[in-house]
Design a protein around this motif. Structure first.
Motif: not given
Length: 1000
Positions: A328-329, A356-359, A385-386, A390-392
């Protein structure tokens, strides 16, 4: 073949057949924008049209409707069909057994649907290439894409040249197929020279002119809207509309979940009932949304009517299932994002979520002017970390690229709508991005890329309607400004709105966006529209339509409101309670209404209108044109409840009235059907000095004489009558003889148009008369006439048609017309179509003197002992149901290229064709096998290609014919385009033909 069960459960893999349910696909023919109910249920119907294999097919579908899954299953079925070893068959049996076991878990589900069960049809495919266009953005032609995605992975470096040569040969085979998946995710490479025509760059990958392979391309509809239909060679458009059986797909999903987690068990009926109660059952036809709704219900999560809330719940569920394995961040959730107030896990991992939204936003809108759905870590600079987060969770997928030139693993969002939702979140938080990124991106785009930029925003706009209404309004304004500059008027008024389907899609997004905004609590907002182009199916749709009108009452330029199934059948009309108010639309120029029941409404129209189309509309009140002094084009096709079954043959006195027509002095086009007029409301030459095109169908002029203006260039009259002309001067014996083959006896017996004066119409070029009675038996036409069509025209005597002075006449079509005199044709004529005109047989002997005649069609004529003599200039001949005892002298027609013959007996007739022939079609023809062989041998000797089609013909002896055909198709220069047993066969004789076949 194993696939992830769902984005929220990437660790759970299932076989394709455990989840696969055939999709619902409809055939739209060659008109992608048309509505169609013609469902495609077999591979044969998918690949063929009228028995012939199509070479270019487009499969269009909205996000998540199953385009890629259908392609993958097609490739799987083809590969299983071509496996022959025991191991392969054993693997297939295991997969089938697994699928069968799983299908019985939920309520003893039935076996697979009947759709697409003709798997043997796939035997027509000898070679199948499956290419992913999302992995092909470095290449612009299919040969290079296949080389990159297949050859480079299969062959060693020293084998590549031979492999390329093999692929070229394979693509030249008509039995090769290419499944091209995801045109909307492909962009033409921006750098490097290529052989693509400039006008085609960025539209589709290039197809080499030597390729004979069938190309099947999937795409979202908006992408194909950028390709001008006139320049495309697509033979067939198919639309995929989700799964054909949502219940069965849902049952399969529930069965898999119940089997994987035995501690929890649900029934699909519970999921279905819940979705129906929440009003989101329509989303269950979209497989990806159905999958997530099932997962949400399985996890006990509330389902909303809002797409934003559904996607937020999906993301929260996906993150929550893997929260124990994530770091958690902590970061405070943006207070403006009320959508995520109750989304515990999104808020818990807000930092990663926003990264992730920025990406998602950057890959859609900041990649050198075009969007990107596939990227790698080097291009996106995503923190580890991001990336892991996202992949997990299954928000991103990471897999090895299909491209050999980019062998590193690549990242992509699990579904493009996931990327668009996240981009909308990031835009809604960072409102300045609209001014700094979106507007500049559109400002520098050329026309082609501008449409692509707008398309990238379409789905994002829908999500912003539920996230940030001010951002949604800005995007709507951007759309409106673009389409405002693109609007033109079609003077022929077949369609008032000729611009691309994108305008309809934009209005549809606006309509759905209003519902999305309402569901998320936004009030008192306006989306600017200058063009309303919406389909309505019920009262809810009409309410939204009126809301759009109210929002834009002062800015509307054009309005198109219609039902999906507009037909001249009352059962298809949509009742518009409360009517449609348009009189306050101060800028409205174009109006089109189709398939509506306006009830007792008096239709008052604004004085700004220049074009009107009101088609298949029921209105009991009058249509007042008192203020419409600027009208240039009118088309009215109205419906009223008929008082008798003969409504279409007699003019109903209770039809809606059109009043104040005489005030429309600027009219250039007038098309009316099923209306009547107030007193002295109809045509007079002095009032309509600008009128050029007039079409009247099912009209009673009520004693008003038809006075035609000199300006008229086109006239069409069908079942038009005046009261005073009824039964005037009728010859009883002639009428009885006529009625033996008249299709509209009730109309022809009781009505008469009177006298038709045309000589003063000195600019008239085209005239069409259908099912018309006239007082005068002589039809006098001006010298300006270029085209004449007479169909079931009757007079008190046999019709006289003096044409000698019509020196500009080019096209003549006569059907079921009894001519009194010999038909003398001017030398200017180029096209002749005669049906049931036996009284002018002696005219046929003079056809050879018409030196400009190029097209001849003769049908249902008894020639007796008369010999047909065609001119040397003729290029196309069509003969149907002729009775003749003499031969067909076509050998002298040295320019003849196309010959079709239907329903004739040529058993005792010698048929020889000139060397110029390129196409011949015989349908329901009786002839000898020897004649067929002689024709084929002739085609083989020619120096150009010839297409020969035989359909449902009687050829004797049949065994000789079968043997000859089997020998013929062995020739390497013979291409079988289509074949269904011995009844239908289409053959192409290529130009490098071999020697003639041996005799029977």
């Amino acid at each position: 073949m194993h696939i992830p069960f769902a984005p929220s459960r990437p660790e759970d893999e299932v076989t394709m057949r455990q989840l696969y349910v055939p999709p619902k696909i409809v055939d739209k023919g060659q008109k992608p924008n048309e509505k169609s109910d013609k469902q495609v249920n077999t591979f044969n119907d998918f690949f063929k049209k009228e028995g012939s294999l199509c070479k270019q097919i487009f499969l269009l579908g909205e996000p998540g409707t199953g385009k890629s899954t259908f392609f993958q299953n097609l490739a799987l079925e083809w590969s299983l069909l071509h496996k022959h070893d025991e191991t392969s068959r054993r693997d297939e049996n295991e997969e089938n057994n697994t699928s069968r076991d799983d299908s019985t878990i939920e309520d003893n589900s039935t076996s697979d649907d009947d759709a697409f069960q003709d798997k043997t049809t796939l035997e027509i495919i000898d070679v199948l290439f499956y290419v992913s266009l999302r992995d092909a953005n470095k290449y612009c032609n299919y040969f290079d894409i296949i080389n990159d995605q297949l050859l480079q992975k299969i062959y060693g470096e020293d084998e590549i040249p031979d492999a390329k040569s093999l692929v070229k040969k394979l693509l030249a085979m008509s039995s090769s197929f290419v499944l091209s998946d995801g045109l909307d995710e492909w962009d033409h490479p921006s750098n490097g020279d290529c052989s693509c025509p400039k006008r085609d760059k960025g539209r589709t990958p290039l197809i080499n002119r030597l390729n004979s392979a069938t190309i099947v391309t999937s795409s979202r509809p908006w992408r194909f809207a950028q390709i001008p239909t006139r320049s495309s060679k697509v033979e067939k458009f198919l639309e995929i509309q989700g799964t054909s059986n949502p219940d069965k797909l849902g049952q399969k999903m529930v069965a898999v979940l119940n089997k994987q987690e035995t501690e929890k068990c649900i029934r699909f009926e519970d999921v279905k009932s819940y979705a129906l109660n929440k009003g989101v059952d329509i989303l269950m036809t979209v497989p990806i949304l159905l999958l997530q709704i099932v997962c949400l219900c399985f996890d006990g999560t509330e389902v909303s009517n809002s797409q934003c809330k559904i996607y937020a719940s999906i993301f929260d569920m996906m993150i929550g299932r893997h929260r124990q394995t994530l770091t958690e961040q902590s970061s405070a959730c943006d207070t403006r994002m009320s959508l995520f107030t109750d989304k515990v896990y999104i808020r818990q991992f807000w930092t990663q979520f926003i990264a992730l939204a920025k990406l998602a936003f950057e890959q859609l809108f900041q990649q050198q002017g075009h969007s990107s759905v596939v990227f790698n870590n080097k291009t996106c600079n995503l923190e580890n970390s991001v990336r892991r987060f996202a992949c997990v969770c299954g928000l991103l997928t990471e897999k090895k690229s299909r491209s050999y030139s980019s062998p590193d693993s690549h990242l992509s969002f699990t579904h493009k709508t996931f990327q668009e939702f996240l981009a909308a979140v990031y835009m809604s938080i960072n409102e300045k991005l609209f001014e700094t990124v979106i507007k500049p991106r559109h400002a520098v785009a050329d026309q082609g890329s501008l449409e692509r930029c707008l398309d990238d925003l379409a789905q994002v706009f829908l999500f912003t309607c539920g996230l940030n209404i001010e951002m949604a309004k800005k995007i709507a304004t951007l759309f409106n400004n673009h389409y405002r500059s693109d609007m033109t008027i079609n003077s022929s008024i077949e369609y008032v709105f000729p611009w691309s389907r994108l305008s309809y899609m934009y209005c549809e997004k606006i309509r759905v966006g209003i519902a999305e905004a309402d569901e998320n609590g936004f009030k008192h907002f306006t989306f600017p529209l200058q063009c309303i182009d919406v389909a309505i199916t019920d009262e809810k749709d009409t309410t939204v339509c009126r809301r759009l009108l109210d929002m834009n009452i002062e800015r509307l330029f054009s309005v198109f409101i219609y039902t999906d199934h507009y037909k001249s059948d009352l059962d298809y009309l949509v009742k518009v309670t409360g009517g449609i108010s348009l009189q306050n639309c101060a800028r409205l120029q174009s109006l089109q209404l189709r398939g509506l029941d306006l009830g007792d409404q008096q239709l008052h129209l604004p004085d700004t209108l220049t074009n009107i189309v009101i088609k298949y509309v029921k209105v009991k009140g009058c249509i007042s044109l008192q203020n419409c002094t600027r009208l240039q084009a009118i088309r009215l096709n109205l419906i009223d409840i008929p008082d008798s079954p003969t409504h279409m043959h007699t003019v109903d006195r209770n039809l809606p009235r059109v009043i104040h027509l005489q005030k429309c002095t600027l009219l250039q086009t007038l098309k009316l059907k099923g209306v009547r007029f107030g007193e002295n409301e109809f045509l007079s030459a002095q009032n309509f000095e600008n009128l050029q095109e007039l079409k009247l169908v099912d009209i009673n002029l009520d004693d008003q004489e038809l006075m035609l203006p000199n300006s008229l260039t086109s006239l069409c009259l069908e079942r038009v009558t005046t009261v005073s002309g009824r039964n005037g001067g009728r010859n009883t014996s002639a009428q009885k003889q006529y009625n033996q083959h008249s299709a509209s006896i009730s109309f022809m017996d009781t009505t008469c148009l009177g006298t038709l004066r045309l000589l003063n119409c000195t600019q008239l070029k085209t005239i069409v008369l259908r099912t018309i009675n006239m007082s005068d038996h002589e039809l006098l036409l001006p010298e300006s006439i270029t085209s004449i069509t007479l169909d079931r025209v009757n007079t008190s005597k046999d019709v006289k048609l003096p044409l000698q002075h019509c020196t500009s006449l080019q096209e003549l079509q006569l059907a079921d017309v009894k001519l009194g005199d010999k038909l003398v044709l001017p030398d200017s004529i180029t096209g002749l179509d005669l049906t049931m005109v036996t009284e002018c047989l002696s005219s046929f002997t003079s056809l050879q003197n018409l030196s400009r005649l190029q097209t001849i069609s003769l049908a249902s004529i008894d020639l007796g002992n008369l010999e047909l003599m065609f001119p040397v200039s003729v290029k196309k001949v069509h003969l149907s149901s002729l009775k003749m005892s003499r031969g067909l002298p076509l050998l002298a027609c040295s320019q003849l290229i196309a010959f079709t013959i239907y329903s004739m007996n040529l058993a005792n007739t010698e048929l020889k064709l000139p060397n110029s022939i390129t196409n011949i079609e015989m349908r329901q023809v009786t002839m000898s096998a020897l004649s067929v062989q002689e024709l084929c041998e002739h085609f083989q000797r020619l120096s150009h290609a010839v297409t020969f089609k035989v359909i449902l013909c009687t050829i004797e002896p049949i065994n000789d014919y079968k043997q000859f055909i089997e020998r013929l198709i062995q020739d390497v220069d013979i291409e079988i385009i289509s074949r269904f047993g011995d009844k239908v066969i289409e053959i192409r004789f290529n130009c490098n033909s071999s020697a003639a076949s041996s005799e029977l």
